[in-house]
Write a protein that holds these residues in place. Structure first.
Motif, PDB file in Angstrom:
ATOM      1  N   GLU A 243      46.884  49.228  42.078  1.00 53.22           N
ATOM      2  CA  GLU A 243      46.036  48.121  42.507  1.00 53.22           C
ATOM      3  C   GLU A 243      44.600  48.433  42.101  1.00 53.22           C
ATOM      4  OE1 GLU A 243      46.529  47.434  46.763  1.00 53.22           O
ATOM      5  OE2 GLU A 243      48.526  48.321  46.639  1.00 53.22           O
ATOM      6  N   VAL A 244      43.848  47.404  41.713  1.00 53.38           N
ATOM      7  CA  VAL A 244      42.436  47.592  41.381  1.00 53.38           C
ATOM      8  C   VAL A 244      41.616  46.514  42.085  1.00 53.38           C
ATOM      9  CG1 VAL A 244      42.882  48.702  39.166  1.00 53.38           C
ATOM     10  CG2 VAL A 244      42.589  46.218  39.252  1.00 53.38           C
ATOM     11  N   TYR A 245      40.430  46.917  42.579  1.00 53.22           N
ATOM     12  CA  TYR A 245      39.580  45.997  43.321  1.00 53.22           C
ATOM     13  C   TYR A 245      38.110  46.317  43.061  1.00 53.22           C
ATOM     14  CZ  TYR A 245      43.828  45.400  46.182  1.00 53.22           C
ATOM     15  OH  TYR A 245      45.111  45.182  46.615  1.00 53.22           O
ATOM     16  N   THR A 246      37.278  45.318  43.258  1.00 54.93           N
ATOM     17  CA  THR A 246      35.847  45.565  43.400  1.00 54.93           C
ATOM     18  C   THR A 246      35.583  45.965  44.846  1.00 54.93           C
ATOM     19  OG1 THR A 246      35.311  43.302  44.052  1.00 54.93           O
ATOM     20  CG2 THR A 246      35.359  43.791  41.677  1.00 54.93           C
ATOM     21  N   PRO A 247      34.441  46.584  45.141  1.00 54.02           N
ATOM     22  CA  PRO A 247      34.123  46.909  46.541  1.00 54.02           C
ATOM     23  C   PRO A 247      34.134  45.674  47.448  1.00 54.02           C
ATOM     24  CG  PRO A 247      32.667  48.099  45.073  1.00 54.02           C
ATOM     25  CD  PRO A 247      33.435  47.142  44.217  1.00 54.02           C
ATOM     26  N   GLN A 248      33.676  44.546  46.921  1.00 54.85           N
ATOM     27  CA  GLN A 248      33.680  43.317  47.714  1.00 54.85           C
ATOM     28  C   GLN A 248      35.108  42.899  48.048  1.00 54.85           C
ATOM     29  OE1 GLN A 248      31.847  39.956  45.786  1.00 54.85           O
ATOM     30  NE2 GLN A 248      31.560  38.851  47.713  1.00 54.85           N
ATOM     31  N   ASP A 249      36.034  43.020  47.077  1.00 52.54           N
ATOM     32  CA  ASP A 249      37.444  42.720  47.339  1.00 52.54           C
ATOM     33  C   ASP A 249      37.993  43.591  48.454  1.00 52.54           C
ATOM     34  OD1 ASP A 249      37.563  40.841  45.284  1.00 52.54           O
ATOM     35  OD2 ASP A 249      38.258  42.307  43.804  1.00 52.54           O
ATOM     36  N   VAL A 250      37.660  44.876  48.398  1.00 54.97           N
ATOM     37  CA  VAL A 250      38.159  45.815  49.409  1.00 54.97           C
ATOM     38  C   VAL A 250      37.716  45.384  50.789  1.00 54.97           C
ATOM     39  CG1 VAL A 250      37.970  48.197  50.261  1.00 54.97           C
ATOM     40  CG2 VAL A 250      38.321  47.768  47.829  1.00 54.97           C
TER      41      VAL A 250
END
Length: 370
Positions: A243-250
């Motif tokens: 899984e990959v995310y931006t900090p905002q997504d997290v």
């Protein structure tokens, strides 16, 4: 002997560094190695945030200083007291020498060597003094973390060097000395996840990507990668992140993991990492923020959710133990270190390389020497 090296003239010059040129590639006088030291012909040297942090002033060091701490090369001379490294060996340099006698060295990698840290802060060698100077009588030039690898040759203490087989290419060997030692160690020595665990890597520079490929090599069942830059997230997926995310997504999605490794070296990344750590989980921080940086977290959360926070300097590494382990993982095809090298550059491109690093555009730039 006269060598060519990249010497930091002044800390804190304005960006872009390609224009302000805080680093000068110039001739430097290098003295012969002492009894416990080696003369190494440098083959490759990685450009790391720890170099940039001296250039931009986040880590104040004495100048002039010959930069570079992640390097590999061939031993050309050895001191009379060096017994375990031969002339002709390819060695990986580590910026954390170990005297093997202090309380730090007795901690099995959890703490840095005390005299080694003192020497590093002073810009000196482990056993005192400097081997670098201006050839025109302009005075001493300070060592960077006992290595000063942005040069054609270096004198290092044998405690700062680990021999690897000459089958390990020089650029791969160089990256083992800091990026892999730090990121891989955050996984293997500090977090120690089981295959059934989940792990999140926050910050996908050289250290973060090294942590990622180490987690993949350990067959961790759920690996999450976090960064602000989409191209780095794409590479993380190619390297095995589930899984990959931006900090905002997290934050918005409430993504959690049992182990969260902070590799960005800033206060906000630490807060993101702590918030994303699941109850009963562990936050491992290996990034080096500015000394004045501060983060805000809830102490109640640590107690009520049985959380753990671990600081891991250089991946809690014992270089003589860990570098051969990573070299063997590379040989077995389990640790694709070559995927961390974003470009191979010349020494005279060093100021531009610092701009690339500061802009987050590079994973690992490696200076190659003929």
């Amino acid at each position: 002997m006269l060598i060519t090296g990249a010497v930091l003239k002044e800390i804190g010059r304005a960006r872009p560094y390609a224009q302000s040129t805080p680093i000068a590639v110039r001739e430097v006088e290098l003295r012969s190695p002492g009894p416990t030291e080696l003369l190494v012909q440098i083959e490759a040297a990685g450009v790391c945030h720890s170099d940039l942090s001296v250039v931009d002033g986040n880590r104040v060091r004495p100048v002039p200083m010959l930069l570079g701490h992640e390097a590999a090369g061939i031993v050309r001379e050895r001191g009379s007291e060096v017994a375990d490294i031969e002339v002709g060996d390819r060695v990986v340099m580590s910026f954390l020498p170990r005297c093997e006698h202090c309380e730090g060295c007795a901690a099995g990698g959890r703490l840095p060597c005390v005299p080694g840290s003192v020497a590093n802060n002073a810009g000196e060698m482990l056993h005192g003094g400097r081997r670098l100077s201006s050839p025109d009588g302009g005075g001493p030039i300070h060592h960077h973390l006992g290595v000063s690898g942005f040069a054609t040759h270096a004198v290092v203490d044998a405690a700062s060097a680990v021999a690897v087989g000459n089958d390990v290419p020089a650029d791969i060997a160089a990256v083992l000395g800091c990026a892999v030692l730090t990121g891989g160690g955050a996984v293997l020595n500090a977090a120690k996840p089981s295959p059934q665990d989940s792990i999140m890597i926050v910050g996908l520079g050289g250290v973060g990507m090294a942590a990622l490929i180490t987690a993949v090599a350990q067959n961790v069942s759920r690996i999450v990668a976090v960064d602000t830059m989409e191209d780095k997230l794409g590479l993380a997926q190619e390297l095995g992140a589930h899984e990959v995310y931006t900090p905002q997504d997290v934050s918005q999605r409430g993504v959690k993991a049992t182990y969260v490794i902070e590799c960005a070296g800033n206060a906000r990344a630490f807060e993101t990492s702590f918030a994303a750590t699941a109850p009963g989980g562990t936050t491992v921080t290996v990034g080096l923020p500015a000394p004045a940086a501060r983060s805000s977290i809830s102490p109640l959360t640590i107690t009520a959710e049985a959380r753990t926070i671990i600081g891991s300097y250089l991946g809690s590494a014992v270089p003589s133990r860990d570098i051969p382990r990573y070299a063997q993982m590379w040989r077995e095809g389990r640790l694709p270190v070559e995927q961390l090298i974003s470009s191979r550059i010349r020494l005279d491109e060093i100021n531009d390389a610092m701009d690339q690093l500061a802009d987050g555009k590079a994973i690992r730039q490696v200076i190659m020497f003929d």
